[in-house]
Write an enzyme that holds these catalytic residues in place. Structure first.
Site, mmCIF file in Angstrom:
data_model
loop_
_atom_site.group_PDB
_atom_site.id
_atom_site.type_symbol
_atom_site.label_atom_id
_atom_site.label_comp_id
_atom_site.label_asym_id
_atom_site.label_seq_id
_atom_site.Cartn_x
_atom_site.Cartn_y
_atom_site.Cartn_z
ATOM 1 N N PHE A 1 3.094 0.756 -8.252
ATOM 2 C CA PHE A 1 1.832 1.457 -7.993
ATOM 3 C C PHE A 1 0.892 0.649 -7.095
ATOM 4 O O PHE A 1 -0.017 1.227 -6.489
ATOM 5 C CB PHE A 1 1.060 1.681 -9.305
ATOM 6 C CG PHE A 1 1.695 2.616 -10.275
ATOM 7 C CD1 PHE A 1 1.596 3.988 -10.099
ATOM 8 C CD2 PHE A 1 2.379 2.147 -11.386
ATOM 9 C CE1 PHE A 1 2.163 4.873 -11.011
ATOM 10 C CE2 PHE A 1 2.953 3.014 -12.300
ATOM 11 C CZ PHE A 1 2.847 4.382 -12.112
ATOM 12 N N SER B 1 2.958 9.607 -1.563
ATOM 13 C CA SER B 1 1.808 10.501 -1.534
ATOM 14 C C SER B 1 2.093 11.730 -0.683
ATOM 15 O O SER B 1 2.848 11.659 0.298
ATOM 16 C CB SER B 1 0.643 9.730 -0.903
ATOM 17 O OG SER B 1 -0.397 10.607 -0.580
ATOM 18 N N TYR C 1 -3.518 4.826 5.967
ATOM 19 C CA TYR C 1 -3.020 4.875 4.586
ATOM 20 C C TYR C 1 -1.724 5.692 4.522
ATOM 21 O O TYR C 1 -0.713 5.251 3.968
ATOM 22 C CB TYR C 1 -4.077 5.492 3.658
ATOM 23 C CG TYR C 1 -3.517 5.885 2.306
ATOM 24 C CD1 TYR C 1 -3.294 4.925 1.315
ATOM 25 C CD2 TYR C 1 -3.178 7.215 2.019
ATOM 26 C CE1 TYR C 1 -2.751 5.282 0.083
ATOM 27 C CE2 TYR C 1 -2.635 7.571 0.788
ATOM 28 C CZ TYR C 1 -2.427 6.603 -0.170
ATOM 29 O OH TYR C 1 -1.886 6.963 -1.383
ATOM 30 N N LYS D 1 2.265 4.620 3.560
ATOM 31 C CA LYS D 1 3.129 5.257 2.554
ATOM 32 C C LYS D 1 4.448 5.689 3.195
ATOM 33 O O LYS D 1 5.518 5.516 2.628
ATOM 34 C CB LYS D 1 2.427 6.472 1.935
ATOM 35 C CG LYS D 1 1.314 6.108 0.993
ATOM 36 C CD LYS D 1 1.847 5.480 -0.286
ATOM 37 C CE LYS D 1 0.780 4.773 -1.069
ATOM 38 N NZ LYS D 1 1.282 3.917 -2.141
ATOM 39 N N ARG E 1 -14.733 15.361 6.797
ATOM 40 C CA ARG E 1 -14.455 13.925 6.686
ATOM 41 C C ARG E 1 -13.264 13.601 7.586
ATOM 42 O O ARG E 1 -12.298 14.362 7.646
ATOM 43 C CB ARG E 1 -14.117 13.619 5.221
ATOM 44 C CG ARG E 1 -13.894 12.175 4.905
ATOM 45 C CD ARG E 1 -13.734 11.950 3.402
ATOM 46 N NE ARG E 1 -12.547 12.589 2.842
ATOM 47 C CZ ARG E 1 -12.143 12.473 1.576
ATOM 48 N NH1 ARG E 1 -12.869 11.745 0.736
ATOM 49 N NH2 ARG E 1 -11.060 13.066 1.152
#
Ligand code: NAD
Ligand code: UFG
Length: 339
Positions: A81, A125, A150, A154, A293
């Site tokens: 994790f 993700s 990000y 992943k 965003r």
């Protein structure tokens, strides 16, 4: 398979998974650098399970630290994790994200193989799909252009694990692509405790409800969705934790390399989530519409049928349940794990 090493095991999803593992009779070894978690989680886990976990405050980029852990503990599988997880922050701090997530994973894998531990469940993700080519998203959906560093980390971590498993079939790797985890343990003892201002929708809403933040900022109401706000597949963290137990069975069956979506299959808009949360907490959530965003997609929800078919896993909690549990946690712990 008895002894499981959990990196990031004191974090939000990790801590719930540690409880599920202990309840299922596994032994848990936790490695966490506490960059986004609190040692108090160890007390809560003890209170909930009556069991002790072995805890090592180690950074996964620290090879000597990991060597020490693997020398002391003979682990059968790693559930990985540990990582940085803010989509937006990664746009401003790409180096930190590549170093922590990709660099950390490379070091971890290297130490694992040195000690003959070649089983891993990895926290991936839905972000790897970028702007999805199809909805709902199946595992076959091509990974689109990643919207932020990000998501890129992943995707890179997935690729590294796939290539390593291909080169050495002794490895078993399960890549779990989580959609949007929310909610908390039913006891109100474990939950999401972001440091500083929350980035994610649910912790932000709960902090508005408790009076710590004045109002919710809704990022965009001009998306191509029925009410214009972003749509996500929110999944209860307890259902997610249970998904890891199912993945462990796959590892035990020598699955090679497999990828699964963990979502409910239903998407809710930001405005719908506000209304469900209001129902759960009995208060009005004030909000203002703000610009979109950076790095956000309009809609993202899973086709979770592969997990149902092969893992025998299906989400059990509905969205109101998730909001009620998130609210119980926040209400019982207004300052998170801090006293
Ligand atoms: P979290 O921040 O609560 O937990 C991550 C834990 O890892 C923290 O306890 C942190 O202290 C630890 N950590 C971070 N970097 C570390 C390092 N270098 N060495 C050791 N420990 C380190 O996050 P979470 O929500 O529990 O997410 C867990 C994983 O799931 C992450 O990899 C995240 O990217 C992934 N994920 C999360 C979500 C989400 O919305 N929460 C969605 C999809 C995927
Ligand atoms: N949102 C707001 N206001 C906020 C926070 C979020 O309007 O204060 C909106 C976002 O624009 C988006 C939705 O709420 O439409 C969900 O946003 P989150 O930040 O809660 O979640 P994301 O979908 O952006 O990302 C999360 C995790 C990632 C993970 C991804 C998987 O943060 O780690 O889900 O789908 F990769």
């Amino acid at each position: 398979m008895k002894k499981i090493l959990i990196t990031g095991g004191l974090g939000y999803i990790g801590s719930h998974t540690v409880v599920a593992l202990l309840d299922a009779g596994y032994q848990a070894i936790v490695v966490d650098n506490l960059s986004n978690s609190d040692k108090e989680v160890l007390n809560r886990i003890k209170e909930l399970t009556g069991k002790q976990v072995s805890f090592y405050q180690v950074d996964i980029r620290d090879r000597a630290g990991l060597n020490h852990v693997f020398r002391k503990e003979t682990c059968d599988c790693v559930i990985h994790f540990a990582g940085l997880k803010s989509l937006e922050e990664s746009i401003y701090k790409p180096w930190e994200y590549y170093d922590n997530n990709v660099g950390g994973t490379l070091t971890l894998i290297d130490v694992m193989r040195e000690y003959g531990c070649k089983n891993m469940i990895f926290s991936s993700s839905a972000a790897v799909y970028g702007t999805p080519e199809q909805l709902p998203i199946t595992e076959e959906c091509p990974k689109g252009e990643r919207m932020n560093p990000y998501a890129q980390t992943k995707s890179m971590q997935e690729q590294i694990l796939m290539d390593i498993q291909k080169a050495d079939p002794d490895w078993n790797v399960v890549l779990l692509r989580y959609f949007n985890p929310i909610g908390a343990h039913k006891s109100g003892l474990l939950g999401e405790d972001p440091q500083g201002i929350p980035n994610n929708l649910l912790p932000y809403i709960t902090q508005v409800a408790i009076g710590k933040l004045p109002y919710l900022k809704i990022f965009g109401n001009d998306y191509d969705t029925p009410d214009g706000t972003g749509i996500r597949d929110y999944i209860h963290v307890l259902d997610l934790a249970n998904g890891h137990l199912k993945a462990l069975s796959r590892i035990q069956a020598n699955c090679g390399c497999e990828v699964f979506n963990l979502g409910t299959g239903t998407g809710y808009s930001v405005l719908e989530m506000v209304h469900y949360f209001e129902q759960a907490c009995g208060k009005k959530i004030p909000y203002q519409i703000e610009p979109r965003r950076l790095g956000d997609v309009a809609a993202c929800f899973a086709d979770p049928s592969k997990a149902k078919r092969l893992l025998g896993w299906e989400a059990q909690n509905g969205v109101l349940e998730m909001c009620k549990d998130a609210w119980r946690w926040q209400n019982k712990n207004p300052n998170g794990y801090k006293k």
